[in-house]
Design a protein around this motif. Structure first.
Motif, PDB file in Angstrom:
ATOM      1  N   ALA A 117      49.587   5.774  43.110  1.00  0.00           N
ATOM      2  CA  ALA A 117      48.243   5.839  43.643  1.00  0.00           C
ATOM      3  C   ALA A 117      48.177   4.721  44.524  1.00  0.00           C
ATOM      4  O   ALA A 117      47.386   4.961  45.798  1.00  0.00           O
ATOM      5  N   TYR A 132      49.955   5.882  47.980  1.00  0.00           N
ATOM      6  CA  TYR A 132      49.031   7.010  48.514  1.00  0.00           C
ATOM      7  C   TYR A 132      47.705   6.436  49.157  1.00  0.00           C
ATOM      8  O   TYR A 132      47.719   6.906  50.555  1.00  0.00           O
ATOM      9  N   ILE A 133      47.108   5.614  48.527  1.00  0.00           N
ATOM     10  CA  ILE A 133      45.907   5.143  49.204  1.00  0.00           C
ATOM     11  C   ILE A 133      46.401   4.369  50.553  1.00  0.00           C
ATOM     12  O   ILE A 133      45.802   4.494  51.705  1.00  0.00           O
ATOM     13  N   ALA A 164      47.928   7.033  53.335  1.00  0.00           N
ATOM     14  CA  ALA A 164      47.001   7.736  53.724  1.00  0.00           C
ATOM     15  C   ALA A 164      46.093   7.107  54.618  1.00  0.00           C
ATOM     16  O   ALA A 164      45.443   7.701  55.745  1.00  0.00           O
ATOM     17  N   MET A 165      45.557   5.976  54.187  1.00  0.00           N
ATOM     18  CA  MET A 165      44.526   5.378  55.000  1.00  0.00           C
ATOM     19  C   MET A 165      44.997   4.890  56.309  1.00  0.00           C
ATOM     20  O   MET A 165      44.406   4.924  57.399  1.00  0.00           O
ATOM     21  N   TYR A 223      34.696   5.456  53.265  1.00  0.00           N
ATOM     22  CA  TYR A 223      36.063   5.990  53.695  1.00  0.00           C
ATOM     23  C   TYR A 223      37.212   5.489  52.837  1.00  0.00           C
ATOM     24  O   TYR A 223      37.921   6.361  52.502  1.00  0.00           O
ATOM     25  N   ILE A 224      37.311   4.266  52.247  1.00  0.00           N
ATOM     26  CA  ILE A 224      38.209   3.923  51.639  1.00  0.00           C
ATOM     27  C   ILE A 224      38.237   4.479  50.185  1.00  0.00           C
ATOM     28  O   ILE A 224      39.155   4.956  49.586  1.00  0.00           O
ATOM     29  N   PHE A 271      39.858   7.950  49.869  1.00  0.00           N
ATOM     30  CA  PHE A 271      41.322   7.918  49.622  1.00  0.00           C
ATOM     31  C   PHE A 271      41.586   7.490  48.322  1.00  0.00           C
ATOM     32  O   PHE A 271      42.560   8.148  47.677  1.00  0.00           O
ATOM     33  N   SER A 272      40.978   6.661  47.583  1.00  0.00           N
ATOM     34  CA  SER A 272      41.103   6.335  46.473  1.00  0.00           C
ATOM     35  C   SER A 272      41.065   7.543  45.448  1.00  0.00           C
ATOM     36  O   SER A 272      41.714   7.607  44.534  1.00  0.00           O
TER      37      SER A 272
END
Lengths: 346, 158
Positions: A148, A151-152, A155-156, B62-63, B66-67
């Motif tokens: 997780a 990925y965060i 992807a960000m 925005y964050i 993704f979370s």
């Protein structure tokens, strides 16, 4: 016969559930396919195949870039002849030289900037398909926290970088080239300072994103990896406390799933790494050839022409370097991330 | 990002405009220093204006997006792993029972039901087939001993 049928039934029952967990890598885009081998391969073999294909395409790219450079050398020779005319105004020579050099270089620079921008988009789109698969595979292997957080982060940063490139760096590259041309034509110091400032902003925005991403990956890799390793250990302890036969069944099931998830994760990761490299390598070869040839041309032209056109050629090679940097940064972020996913639970 | 691009273009445009005006007026005369001061003020305002108007409300959403995605993908991986484990545990447990039934020369259909939560241990067993009382007792005892499934959780049909 009865026992044989029973055995087949048992085997079929054993086979079915493992197929339920499948992680497959998304297919690489069509342009990247030519760099990928059709046969299943290890990472080393795949990389070697990509390099072989890339080397075979380097020669045509250099030939293409050499045509542009031949025109530039021709212009420099003409300028040199123009300079040797008595009473020729050096400002006029410089202006004519700048206009001629810019005319030749703008077309190729424009197509390479577009190519770079498309490559960044392709890499980002492929990353968007690959990252969920890797996240699920690592989570299946017991690395829910690691997957997780990876990925965060990826992807960000990938989304931010893609946005920075398409909405900021690409338009700024055009502004940079215009300022280089204008600065070279009228030799205005303020324009040159602005040009340097824009280059600094572009370079540092890429560097900053890469630094923060690397820092994030390093920190989360340690923290979440430890958390997942502890969780797996706790689960193993819980299993060992169960009834003997049930405990062994649970333990076997966990091991089977962990091993198969690990295998699938690694094969997806290897294909993903090769796909990312193959998306990046084609544009890298084209832009790299142009970058290299412009550097050589600038060195050659500096021998027999005025300062401004040579500086302009160097500035255009700087723009090529910027395209290499932006595609390289996106590629590197994805590669680092996939390697971290493959490392999995620490 | 669009705003950043506009910002840099506005800074460049203002700088170029001021540079042209200053070079037209020249370095001498009474107007030149005043013009330089005004140019400096205009450039400073252009440079610092976005920092004063900066708002960061959207960044949290925005964050968060993704979370949420990360949790979804991670959860789907865990679910598929759990599904695979459930399948293996069920089939292995059934295989043990079928093996025992075969050793007693009994043909039965077995379905093991597992607990709903981790670590997914067998909690109930459904057995279907025509079995002698002796074989039924043997098999029932075996299930109770091996899997800790009480006789009340062993459902016999057929």
């Amino acid at each position: 016969m009865k026992r044989l049928l029973l055995l087949i039934t048992i085997l079929l029952l054993l086979v079915r559930p493992v197929n339920a967990m499948e992680f497959t890598a998304p297919e690489a885009p069509s342009q990247a396919q030519e760099y990928l081998s059709d046969e299943p391969q290890s990472f080393g073999e795949g990389l070697l195949y990509i390099l072989k294909e890339a080397i075979s395409k380097f020669q045509p790219a250099v030939t293409e870039a050499a045509k542009v450079c031949a025109s530039l050398i021709g212009i420099s020779l003409l300028l040199s002849m123009l300079q040797s005319i008595p009473n020729a105004d050096p400002r006029v020579t410089s202006l004519v030289g700048t206009v001629a050099v810019a005319t030749v270089l703008f077309q190729s620079a424009n197509s390479l900037i577009r190519l770079g921008s498309e490559t960044v988009t392709q890499l980002s789109e492929y990353g968007k398909l690959l990252l969920p698969v890797m996240t699920a595979a690592v989570a299946a292997q017991g690395g829910a926290t690691t997957s997780a957080s990876l990925y965060i982060g990826t992807a960000m940063f990938d989304a931010v970088l893609c946005h920075v490139v398409s909405a900021f760096i690409v338009p700024m590259l055009y502004v940079y080239l215009c300022l280089c041309t204008a600065g070279s034509a009228i030799s205005e110091n303020a324009l040159n300072k602005l040009r340097d400032f824009i280059k600094w902003v572009m370079t540092w925005s890429l560097k900053l994103i890469l630094y923060i991403f690397t820092g994030y990956i390093s920190i989360t890799g340690v923290i979440s990896g430890t958390a997942d390793a502890s969780a797996i250990k706790a689960a193993k302890l819980a299993i060992s406390g169960a009834v003997p036969v049930v405990g062994s069944i649970l333990s076997d099931a966990s091991e089977t799933v962990l091993v198969s998830a690990g295998l699938m994760k690694n094969s997806v990761g290897v294909y993903g790494l090769l796909a990312i490299i193959s998306i990046w390598i084609g544009p890298f070869i084209q832009t790299g050839a142009q970058y290299l040839m412009l550097k050589i041309t600038a060195a050659v032209c500096s021998v027999f022409t005025t300062k401004q056109p040579t500086k302009l050629i160097q500035d255009f090679s700087g723009a090529m370097g910027m395209i290499l940097a932006m595609t390289g940064t996106v590629c590197l972020i994805l590669l680092i991330s996939i390697v971290c996913f493959m490392k999995g639970v620490g | 990002m669009e705003a950043l691009k506009e910002y840099l273009i506005s800074v460049i445009a203002v700088s170029v405009f001021c540079a042209i005006i200053n070079s037209l007026v020249g370095k001498k005369g009474t107007v030149a220093p005043l013009l330089k001061l005004v140019s400096g003020i205009i450039i400073t305002i252009t440079v610092i204006k976005p920092f004063i108007q900066l708002r960061v409300n959207g960044i949290y959403d925005y964050i968060e997006s993704f979370s949420n995605d990360a949790l979804y993908y991670s959860q789907s991986g865990e679910n598929s792993s759990a599904e695979a484990r459930i399948g293996i545990i069920k089939s292995k447990a059934q295989a043990y029972i079928l093996d025992k039934a075969a050793s007693l020369d009994v043909a039965v259909e077995v379905e093991v039901v597992l607990t709903d939560t981790e670590p997914y241990v067998p909690r109930e067993v459904h057995l279907h087939g025509v079995v002698s009382p002796y074989a039924k007792k043997q098999l029932s005892d075996y299930i109770a001993e091996t899997f800790a499934i009480g006789k009340e959780a062993q459902i016999w049909t057929g």
